[in-house]
Scaffold this motif. Structure first.
Motif, PDB file in Angstrom:
ATOM      1  N   ILE A  93      51.096  78.647  79.139  1.00  0.00           N
ATOM      2  CA  ILE A  93      52.094  77.980  78.300  1.00  0.00           C
ATOM      3  C   ILE A  93      51.814  76.497  78.172  1.00  0.00           C
ATOM      4  O   ILE A  93      52.055  75.880  77.129  1.00  0.00           O
ATOM      5  N   GLY A  94      51.288  75.896  79.256  1.00  0.00           N
ATOM      6  CA  GLY A  94      50.995  74.469  79.175  1.00  0.00           C
ATOM      7  C   GLY A  94      51.422  73.656  80.376  1.00  0.00           C
ATOM      8  O   GLY A  94      51.511  72.428  80.297  1.00  0.00           O
ATOM      9  N   ALA A  95      51.669  74.305  81.523  1.00  0.00           N
ATOM     10  CA  ALA A  95      51.976  73.560  82.747  1.00  0.00           C
ATOM     11  C   ALA A  95      50.736  72.785  83.192  1.00  0.00           C
ATOM     12  O   ALA A  95      49.603  73.230  82.978  1.00  0.00           O
ATOM     13  N   ASP A  96      50.946  71.622  83.789  1.00  0.00           N
ATOM     14  CA  ASP A  96      49.827  70.775  84.210  1.00  0.00           C
ATOM     15  C   ASP A  96      49.504  70.915  85.689  1.00  0.00           C
ATOM     16  O   ASP A  96      48.361  70.682  86.098  1.00  0.00           O
ATOM     17  N   ASP A  97      50.490  71.275  86.503  1.00  0.00           N
ATOM     18  CA  ASP A  97      50.241  71.410  87.941  1.00  0.00           C
ATOM     19  C   ASP A  97      51.366  72.232  88.540  1.00  0.00           C
ATOM     20  O   ASP A  97      52.431  72.420  87.922  1.00  0.00           O
ATOM     21  N   PHE A  98      51.138  72.743  89.746  1.00  0.00           N
ATOM     22  CA  PHE A  98      52.125  73.549  90.458  1.00  0.00           C
ATOM     23  C   PHE A  98      52.247  73.055  91.890  1.00  0.00           C
ATOM     24  O   PHE A  98      51.271  72.586  92.480  1.00  0.00           O
ATOM     25  N   LEU A  99      53.446  73.183  92.430  1.00  0.00           N
ATOM     26  CA  LEU A  99      53.688  72.843  93.827  1.00  0.00           C
ATOM     27  C   LEU A  99      54.596  73.918  94.404  1.00  0.00           C
ATOM     28  O   LEU A  99      55.653  74.222  93.841  1.00  0.00           O
ATOM     29  N   THR A 100      54.153  74.509  95.514  1.00  0.00           N
ATOM     30  CA  THR A 100      54.890  75.616  96.114  1.00  0.00           C
ATOM     31  C   THR A 100      55.945  75.117  97.085  1.00  0.00           C
ATOM     32  O   THR A 100      55.674  74.243  97.917  1.00  0.00           O
TER      33      THR A 100
END
Length: 228
Positions: A93-100
Protein backbone atom coordinates in the motif's frame (compact mmCIF):
# COMPACT_ATOMS: atom_id res chain seq x y z
CA UNK A 1 10.01 17.58 13.37
CA UNK A 2 6.23 17.61 13.31
CA UNK A 3 4.78 14.15 13.95
CA UNK A 4 1.20 12.84 13.80
CA UNK A 5 0.59 9.94 16.18
CA UNK A 6 -2.49 7.90 15.23
CA UNK A 7 -3.09 5.62 18.20
CA UNK A 8 -6.35 4.72 19.97
CA UNK A 9 -4.83 3.20 23.12
CA UNK A 10 -4.83 6.28 25.32
CA UNK A 11 -2.22 5.06 27.80
CA UNK A 12 0.18 4.25 24.97
CA UNK A 13 -0.59 7.55 23.23
CA UNK A 14 -0.08 9.57 26.41
CA UNK A 15 3.30 7.92 27.03
CA UNK A 16 4.44 8.47 23.46
CA UNK A 17 3.29 12.09 23.36
CA UNK A 18 5.21 12.91 26.56
CA UNK A 19 8.31 11.13 25.33
CA UNK A 20 8.29 12.70 21.86
CA UNK A 21 7.82 16.19 23.29
CA UNK A 22 11.00 15.70 25.34
CA UNK A 23 12.91 15.15 22.11
CA UNK A 24 13.03 17.45 19.11
CA UNK A 25 9.53 16.44 18.01
CA UNK A 26 6.28 18.39 17.92
CA UNK A 27 3.61 15.68 18.09
CA UNK A 28 -0.14 15.83 17.47
CA UNK A 29 -2.41 12.96 18.49
CA UNK A 30 -5.40 11.43 16.73
CA UNK A 31 -7.31 8.61 18.44
CA UNK A 32 -9.09 7.53 15.26
CA UNK A 33 -8.87 7.77 11.48
CA UNK A 34 -11.43 10.55 11.19
CA UNK A 35 -9.50 12.84 13.52
CA UNK A 36 -6.27 11.98 11.71
CA UNK A 37 -7.75 12.96 8.35
CA UNK A 38 -8.97 16.27 9.76
CA UNK A 39 -5.50 17.07 11.13
CA UNK A 40 -3.74 16.06 7.91
CA UNK A 41 -6.05 18.34 5.94
CA UNK A 42 -4.72 21.44 7.73
CA UNK A 43 -1.17 20.48 8.78
CA UNK A 44 1.90 19.28 6.89
CA UNK A 45 3.63 16.56 8.90
CA UNK A 46 7.21 15.37 8.62
CA UNK A 47 6.19 11.80 9.51
CA UNK A 48 3.24 9.77 10.76
CA UNK A 49 3.16 6.97 13.34
CA UNK A 50 0.18 4.74 12.52
CA UNK A 51 -1.38 2.05 14.68
CA UNK A 52 -3.46 -0.41 12.67
CA UNK A 53 -6.25 -1.24 15.12
CA UNK A 54 -8.28 1.98 15.07
CA UNK A 55 -11.90 2.18 16.29
CA UNK A 56 -13.41 3.57 13.09
CA UNK A 57 -11.21 2.07 10.35
CA UNK A 58 -8.30 -0.25 9.86
CA UNK A 59 -5.06 1.70 9.72
CA UNK A 60 -4.10 0.26 6.34
CA UNK A 61 -7.37 1.51 4.88
CA UNK A 62 -6.46 5.01 6.04
CA UNK A 63 -2.97 4.59 4.58
CA UNK A 64 -4.38 3.46 1.24
CA UNK A 65 -6.61 6.54 1.02
CA UNK A 66 -3.66 8.79 1.91
CA UNK A 67 -1.55 7.38 -0.91
CA UNK A 68 -4.43 7.55 -3.42
CA UNK A 69 -4.85 11.23 -2.52
CA UNK A 70 -1.17 11.85 -3.23
CA UNK A 71 -0.09 12.22 0.41
CA UNK A 72 3.54 11.02 0.44
CA UNK A 73 4.27 11.74 4.10
CA UNK A 74 6.52 8.97 5.52
CA UNK A 75 4.46 6.49 7.57
CA UNK A 76 5.83 4.23 10.29
CA UNK A 77 3.32 1.48 11.08
CA UNK A 78 3.03 0.00 14.58
CA UNK A 79 2.29 -3.73 14.36
CA UNK A 80 1.59 -6.60 16.71
CA UNK A 81 4.15 -9.36 17.14
CA UNK A 82 4.21 -11.74 14.17
CA UNK A 83 1.75 -9.81 11.97
CA UNK A 84 3.48 -10.75 8.69
CA UNK A 85 0.28 -10.31 6.70
CA UNK A 86 -0.09 -6.69 7.84
CA UNK A 87 3.55 -6.02 6.93
CA UNK A 88 3.19 -7.39 3.42
CA UNK A 89 -0.06 -5.59 2.77
CA UNK A 90 1.32 -2.39 4.28
CA UNK A 91 4.39 -2.44 2.04
CA UNK A 92 2.20 -2.92 -1.00
CA UNK A 93 0.00 0.00 0.00
CA UNK A 94 2.86 2.37 0.71
CA UNK A 95 4.08 2.03 4.31
CA UNK A 96 7.67 3.22 4.77
CA UNK A 97 8.68 1.31 7.91
CA UNK A 98 7.32 -0.98 10.62
CA UNK A 99 7.91 -1.24 14.35
CA UNK A 100 6.69 -4.19 16.38
CA UNK A 101 5.04 -3.67 19.77
CA UNK A 102 6.47 -3.57 22.38
CA UNK A 103 9.32 -1.33 21.30
CA UNK A 104 12.01 0.92 22.75
CA UNK A 105 11.49 4.66 22.46
CA UNK A 106 15.06 5.20 21.22
CA UNK A 107 14.37 2.91 18.27
CA UNK A 108 11.14 4.72 17.40
CA UNK A 109 12.90 8.10 17.44
CA UNK A 110 15.79 6.80 15.34
CA UNK A 111 13.44 5.29 12.77
CA UNK A 112 11.41 8.50 12.54
CA UNK A 113 14.57 10.56 12.03
CA UNK A 114 15.73 8.16 9.31
CA UNK A 115 12.35 8.29 7.53
CA UNK A 116 12.32 12.08 7.49
CA UNK A 117 15.93 12.20 6.36
CA UNK A 118 15.27 9.86 3.44
CA UNK A 119 12.05 11.63 2.44
CA UNK A 120 13.88 14.94 2.19
CA UNK A 121 16.56 13.39 0.03
CA UNK A 122 19.30 14.52 2.38
CA UNK A 123 22.40 12.43 3.05
CA UNK A 124 23.40 11.78 6.63
CA UNK A 125 25.35 15.02 7.01
CA UNK A 126 24.79 17.97 9.31
CA UNK A 127 22.68 20.94 8.28
CA UNK A 128 24.71 24.13 8.55
CA UNK A 129 24.42 27.90 8.49
CA UNK A 130 27.71 29.67 9.22
CA UNK A 131 29.04 28.08 12.46
CA UNK A 132 25.60 26.71 13.43
CA UNK A 133 25.21 22.98 12.74
CA UNK A 134 22.48 20.39 13.34
CA UNK A 135 23.24 16.67 13.41
CA UNK A 136 20.36 14.39 12.38
CA UNK A 137 21.61 11.42 14.38
CA UNK A 138 21.88 13.18 17.75
CA UNK A 139 19.25 15.85 16.86
CA UNK A 140 21.54 18.36 18.58
CA UNK A 141 22.80 21.80 17.56
CA UNK A 142 26.35 23.03 17.86
CA UNK A 143 27.48 26.64 17.56
CA UNK A 144 31.17 27.17 16.79
CA UNK A 145 31.69 23.50 17.71
CA UNK A 146 30.10 23.98 21.14
CA UNK A 147 26.90 22.15 22.09
CA UNK A 148 23.95 24.54 22.10
CA UNK A 149 21.64 23.93 25.05
CA UNK A 150 18.06 24.28 23.80
CA UNK A 151 14.59 23.42 25.03
CA UNK A 152 12.47 21.16 22.77
CA UNK A 153 10.52 24.19 21.49
CA UNK A 154 13.69 26.16 20.81
CA UNK A 155 15.12 23.13 19.04
CA UNK A 156 12.01 22.77 16.83
CA UNK A 157 11.97 26.48 15.96
CA UNK A 158 15.66 26.66 15.13
CA UNK A 159 15.47 23.50 13.02
CA UNK A 160 12.54 24.90 11.02
CA UNK A 161 14.51 28.09 10.37
CA UNK A 162 17.68 26.17 9.51
CA UNK A 163 15.88 24.08 6.89
CA UNK A 164 14.94 27.36 5.19
CA UNK A 165 18.04 29.40 6.06
CA UNK A 166 18.28 32.51 3.94
CA UNK A 167 14.52 32.37 3.24
CA UNK A 168 11.75 33.90 5.41
CA UNK A 169 9.47 31.53 7.32
CA UNK A 170 5.99 32.85 8.10
CA UNK A 171 4.94 33.31 11.72
CA UNK A 172 2.01 30.88 11.54
CA UNK A 173 4.10 28.30 9.68
CA UNK A 174 6.85 28.54 12.27
CA UNK A 175 4.36 28.31 15.14
CA UNK A 176 2.86 25.14 13.63
CA UNK A 177 6.31 23.52 13.77
CA UNK A 178 6.78 24.41 17.43
CA UNK A 179 3.39 24.10 19.15
CA UNK A 180 1.00 21.12 18.95
CA UNK A 181 -2.58 21.76 17.85
CA UNK A 182 -3.85 21.14 21.38
CA UNK A 183 -1.43 23.66 22.85
CA UNK A 184 -2.81 26.64 24.78
CA UNK A 185 -0.07 28.85 23.38
CA UNK A 186 -1.30 32.23 22.16
CA UNK A 187 -0.53 33.68 18.73
CA UNK A 188 2.50 35.55 20.06
CA UNK A 189 4.00 32.62 21.99
CA UNK A 190 6.50 32.03 19.19
CA UNK A 191 7.95 35.47 19.90
CA UNK A 192 9.13 34.30 23.34
CA UNK A 193 10.77 31.22 21.85
CA UNK A 194 12.56 33.38 19.26
CA UNK A 195 13.61 35.88 21.93
CA UNK A 196 15.33 33.11 23.89
CA UNK A 197 16.95 31.74 20.73
CA UNK A 198 18.28 35.18 19.77
CA UNK A 199 19.92 35.50 23.19
CA UNK A 200 21.61 32.11 22.76
CA UNK A 201 22.85 33.06 19.29
CA UNK A 202 23.96 36.56 20.32
CA UNK A 203 27.49 37.46 19.30
CA UNK A 204 27.76 34.59 16.81
CA UNK A 205 27.93 34.65 13.02
CA UNK A 206 24.30 33.54 12.64
CA UNK A 207 21.21 35.47 13.70
CA UNK A 208 17.44 35.31 13.49
CA UNK A 209 16.17 38.40 11.73
CA UNK A 210 12.62 39.66 11.25
CA UNK A 211 11.51 40.27 7.67
CA UNK A 212 8.54 42.62 7.84
CA UNK A 213 5.42 41.14 6.36
CA UNK A 214 7.11 37.81 5.63
CA UNK A 215 8.23 36.32 8.93
CA UNK A 216 11.60 35.29 10.31
CA UNK A 217 14.83 34.22 8.69
CA UNK A 218 18.05 32.57 9.81
CA UNK A 219 20.91 34.55 8.32
CA UNK A 220 24.64 33.97 7.93
CA UNK A 221 25.82 37.40 9.08
CA UNK A 222 29.20 37.06 7.36
CA UNK A 223 27.40 37.03 4.01
CA UNK A 224 24.60 39.48 4.84
CA UNK A 225 24.56 42.23 2.25
CA UNK A 226 21.96 44.47 3.83
CA UNK A 227 20.00 44.94 7.03
CA UNK A 228 16.31 44.47 7.71
Amino acid sequence: MRILLIEDELDMASWLMRALKQGSFVPDHAADAGTAEALMAVTEYDAIVLDLRLPDRHGLSLLADMRKAGNRTPVLVLTAQGSLQDRVRGLNIGADDFLTKPFELDELEARLAALVRRSRGRPHVPLCCASLSFDHESRAFTLADELLQLTPRENAALLALLHRSGTPVGKSQLSSKVFPHDSNAGPDAIELVLHRLRRKLAGSDVQIVTIRGLGYMLRDMAHASHGT
